[in-house]
Motif scaffolding. Structure first.
Motif, PDB file in Angstrom:
ATOM      1  N   SER A 170     -13.229   4.656   6.207  1.00  0.00           N
ATOM      2  CA  SER A 170     -13.536   5.121   7.390  1.00  0.00           C
ATOM      3  C   SER A 170     -13.347   6.765   7.480  1.00  0.00           C
ATOM      4  CB  SER A 170     -12.622   4.500   8.368  1.00  0.00           C
ATOM      5  OG  SER A 170     -11.149   4.638   8.173  1.00  0.00           O
ATOM      6  N   VAL A 171     -12.605   7.334   6.400  1.00  0.00           N
ATOM      7  CA  VAL A 171     -12.577   8.704   6.419  1.00  0.00           C
ATOM      8  C   VAL A 171     -13.485   9.267   5.562  1.00  0.00           C
ATOM      9  CG1 VAL A 171     -10.904  10.742   6.138  1.00  0.00           C
ATOM     10  CG2 VAL A 171      -9.883   8.604   7.180  1.00  0.00           C
ATOM     11  N   PRO A 172     -14.524   9.984   6.200  1.00  0.00           N
ATOM     12  CA  PRO A 172     -15.420  10.762   5.208  1.00  0.00           C
ATOM     13  C   PRO A 172     -14.767  11.690   4.132  1.00  0.00           C
ATOM     14  CG  PRO A 172     -16.113  11.242   7.455  1.00  0.00           C
ATOM     15  CD  PRO A 172     -14.856  10.473   7.580  1.00  0.00           C
ATOM     16  N   GLY A 173     -15.194  11.334   3.060  1.00  0.00           N
ATOM     17  CA  GLY A 173     -14.625  12.368   1.744  1.00  0.00           C
ATOM     18  C   GLY A 173     -13.670  11.365   1.100  1.00  0.00           C
ATOM     19  N   LEU A 203       0.862  -1.231   0.024  1.00  0.00           N
ATOM     20  CA  LEU A 203      -0.008  -0.152   0.020  1.00  0.00           C
ATOM     21  C   LEU A 203       0.754   1.225  -0.028  1.00  0.00           C
ATOM     22  CD1 LEU A 203      -2.873  -0.574   2.412  1.00  0.00           C
ATOM     23  CD2 LEU A 203      -3.088  -0.352  -0.036  1.00  0.00           C
ATOM     24  N   GLY A 204       2.144   1.093   0.275  1.00  0.00           N
ATOM     25  CA  GLY A 204       2.979   2.283   0.628  1.00  0.00           C
ATOM     26  C   GLY A 204       2.296   3.220   1.533  1.00  0.00           C
ATOM     27  N   PRO A 205       2.391   4.735   1.042  1.00  0.00           N
ATOM     28  CA  PRO A 205       2.139   5.701   2.014  1.00  0.00           C
ATOM     29  C   PRO A 205       0.459   5.605   2.471  1.00  0.00           C
ATOM     30  CG  PRO A 205       3.245   6.656   0.093  1.00  0.00           C
ATOM     31  CD  PRO A 205       3.046   5.132  -0.150  1.00  0.00           C
ATOM     32  N   ILE A 206      -0.096   4.862   1.439  1.00  0.00           N
ATOM     33  CA  ILE A 206      -1.693   5.024   1.736  1.00  0.00           C
ATOM     34  C   ILE A 206      -1.917   4.248   3.270  1.00  0.00           C
ATOM     35  CG2 ILE A 206      -3.803   3.913   0.877  1.00  0.00           C
ATOM     36  CD1 ILE A 206      -2.915   4.226  -1.818  1.00  0.00           C
ATOM     37  N   ALA A 207      -0.900   3.429   3.244  1.00  0.00           N
ATOM     38  CA  ALA A 207      -1.212   2.594   4.749  1.00  0.00           C
ATOM     39  C   ALA A 207      -1.142   3.397   6.019  1.00  0.00           C
ATOM     40  CB  ALA A 207       0.075   1.339   4.722  1.00  0.00           C
ATOM     41  N   GLU A 208      -0.440   4.969   5.677  1.00  0.00           N
ATOM     42  CA  GLU A 208      -0.412   5.867   6.874  1.00  0.00           C
ATOM     43  C   GLU A 208      -1.485   6.995   6.857  1.00  0.00           C
ATOM     44  OE1 GLU A 208       2.019   5.132   8.784  1.00  0.00           O
ATOM     45  OE2 GLU A 208       2.694   3.367   7.186  1.00  0.00           O
ATOM     46  N   TRP A 209      -2.260   7.133   6.196  1.00  0.00           N
ATOM     47  CA  TRP A 209      -3.617   7.732   6.082  1.00  0.00           C
ATOM     48  C   TRP A 209      -4.314   7.779   7.129  1.00  0.00           C
ATOM     49  CZ3 TRP A 209      -4.955   8.193  -0.004  1.00  0.00           C
ATOM     50  CH2 TRP A 209      -3.812   8.715  -0.839  1.00  0.00           C
ATOM     51  N   GLY A 210      -4.483   6.676   7.821  1.00  0.00           N
ATOM     52  CA  GLY A 210      -5.330   6.531   9.165  1.00  0.00           C
ATOM     53  C   GLY A 210      -6.653   5.954   8.613  1.00  0.00           C
ATOM     54  N   LEU A 211      -6.643   5.144   7.534  1.00  0.00           N
ATOM     55  CA  LEU A 211      -7.892   4.580   7.039  1.00  0.00           C
ATOM     56  C   LEU A 211      -7.929   3.093   7.704  1.00  0.00           C
ATOM     57  CD1 LEU A 211      -7.366   5.013   3.171  1.00  0.00           C
ATOM     58  CD2 LEU A 211      -8.804   6.549   4.722  1.00  0.00           C
ATOM     59  N   ALA A 212      -9.167   2.720   7.899  1.00  0.00           N
ATOM     60  CA  ALA A 212      -9.378   1.107   8.360  1.00  0.00           C
ATOM     61  C   ALA A 212      -8.960   0.307   7.583  1.00  0.00           C
ATOM     62  CB  ALA A 212     -10.777   1.093   8.933  1.00  0.00           C
ATOM     63  N   LEU A 213      -7.835  -0.554   7.753  1.00  0.00           N
ATOM     64  CA  LEU A 213      -7.537  -1.809   7.005  1.00  0.00           C
ATOM     65  C   LEU A 213      -7.773  -2.881   7.648  1.00  0.00           C
ATOM     66  CD1 LEU A 213      -4.119  -0.246   6.265  1.00  0.00           C
ATOM     67  CD2 LEU A 213      -5.998   0.216   4.791  1.00  0.00           C
TER      68      LEU A 213
END
Length: 374
Positions: free
Chosen positions: A307-310, A282-292
């Motif tokens: 999990s992040v609106p928008g 996932l690279g940097p996407i893993a650090e965006w605070g999204l539920a994985l």
């Protein structure tokens, strides 16, 4: 628009004076990311698209540009390149801006509800919505773990086929037991080319066991060709390499293969093609605070929002109950995600479902004439 929101927007823009302001940022320019441009365009949502590759098409172009795809609705057969070309043509009316050869490094939620996005090349955007369509992420091929072989990567060792013609007339060893290994073994086999230009001098398929994770029809065809002495199948694993100086240059001349019987044999080869599958990152996407969940992004099935609106996720990168990793499933997700994003882009506008067949408004958006029905 409320005065307070106007003030927040002005504040955000002032904080990032060089940033491009847009309705949507799509991360990933594979087939699903490209179709997301189309679905957003029908709703008059403007998009910028970012991809780490230097060209659109994602896995279709990177891994199998010339291989046939059979499960696109109303298209009985097309190659990965043809699918990409047709999608690019389909989204032309919407004027999406591409930022290729770069990946998203920063995503920050702003006070006005927008997201500040920055890429590895310094491109900055302020966007109302984000769509992650990154396939399996920044995918890397699983490599062959043999001492000394890595220096031949891109020369005599290959993890993908970009130019099939370069293997014509060569002695090939193809390693792997999945669809890609079987597909390319059949493709390069002299008995399966009908006079084509990609014939190899010889093809040896090497797999660690006599069992395959591939289409049964292809396995059966491979065995038929082996019985006809058109190719060989060997059970074993590469354990070493043999090198020699050829015209003043060090070359890979043979590989050593250890079979299930414990015996190591020398196998001459010009080129080695390895298909062990992809290791998704996932690279940097893993650090965006999204539920994985298992390196995939969890979404709802109403609008494929994370999990992040928008922020939305479509295609192979997402997961939900019953998820099937098919291009056509990704296309369906794009349509619902676009409608789910519309309230973020047009908070005071009611969005109606319209049909491209009959809607004069959509015909105008697409730049086509409205048909006259009797």
């Amino acid at each position: 628009m409320e005065p307070q929101l106007n003030a927040e927007i002005a504040k955000t823009a002032a904080a990032h004076p060089g940033a491009i302001e847009t309705d949507a940022v799509i991360v990933g320019a594979g087939p699903v990311g490209l179709f997301q441009v189309f679905e957003l365009g029908l709703l008059e949502i403007k998009a910028h698209i970012i991809d780490s590759l230097a060209y659109p098409g994602g896995q279709c172009i990177e891994l199998y540009p010339d291989k046939p795809i059979y499960d696109i609705p109303a298209v009985p057969i097309c190659t990965g390149k043809e699918l990409t070309d047709n999608l690019l043509k389909q989204i032309e009316p919407f004027g999406a801006t591409f930022h290729l050869g770069q990946e998203v490094t920063t995503v920050l939620k702003q006070d006005d509800g927008r997201f500040f996005v920055e890429t590895s090349k310094g491109t900055q955007l302020l966007t109302k919505t984000i769509f992650i369509a990154g396939g399996v992420g920044s995918f890397q091929p699983r490599t062959l773990k043999v001492d000394g072989i890595e220096k031949y990567e891109g020369q005599q060792l290959h993890y993908r086929v970009r130019n099939p013609e370069q293997f014509a007339g060569k002695n090939l060893v193809i390693v792997g037991g999945g669809d890609s290994a079987l597909d390319w073994a059949l493709n390069f086999c002299a008995g399966n080319q009908d006079g084509g230009t990609n014939k190899a001098e010889s093809v040896i398929l090497l797999h660690r066991r006599d069992g395959f994770k591939a289409a049964p029809a292809n396995v059966a065809k491979m065995r038929e060709l082996c019985e006809a002495y058109e190719m060989q199948f060997v059970v074993g694993q590469v354990t070493d390499i043999v090198e020699a100086e050829v015209n003043g240059q060090l070359k890979l001349t043979d590989i050593k293969v250890t079979g299930g019987d414990g015996v190591t044999r020398v196998m001459p080869c010009d080129e080695v093609l390895v298909f062990f599958g992809l290791s998704p990152k996932l690279g940097p996407i893993a650090e965006w605070g999204l539920a994985l969940e298992r390196k995939q992004i969890v979404v709802d099935t109403e609008k494929f929002q994370t999990s992040v609106p928008g922020i939305f996720a479509v295609g192979d990168v997402n997961t939900y109950p019953g998820k099937k990793k098919l291009i056509l499933s990704g296309f369906h997700e794009c349509a619902l995600a676009a409608f789910g994003a519309a309230p973020y882009v047009f908070p005071d506008k009611r969005i109606h479902l319209q049909y491209t067949t009959t809607s004069p408004k959509l015909h105008k958006v697409l730049g086509v004439e409205s048909p006259v029905f009797d």
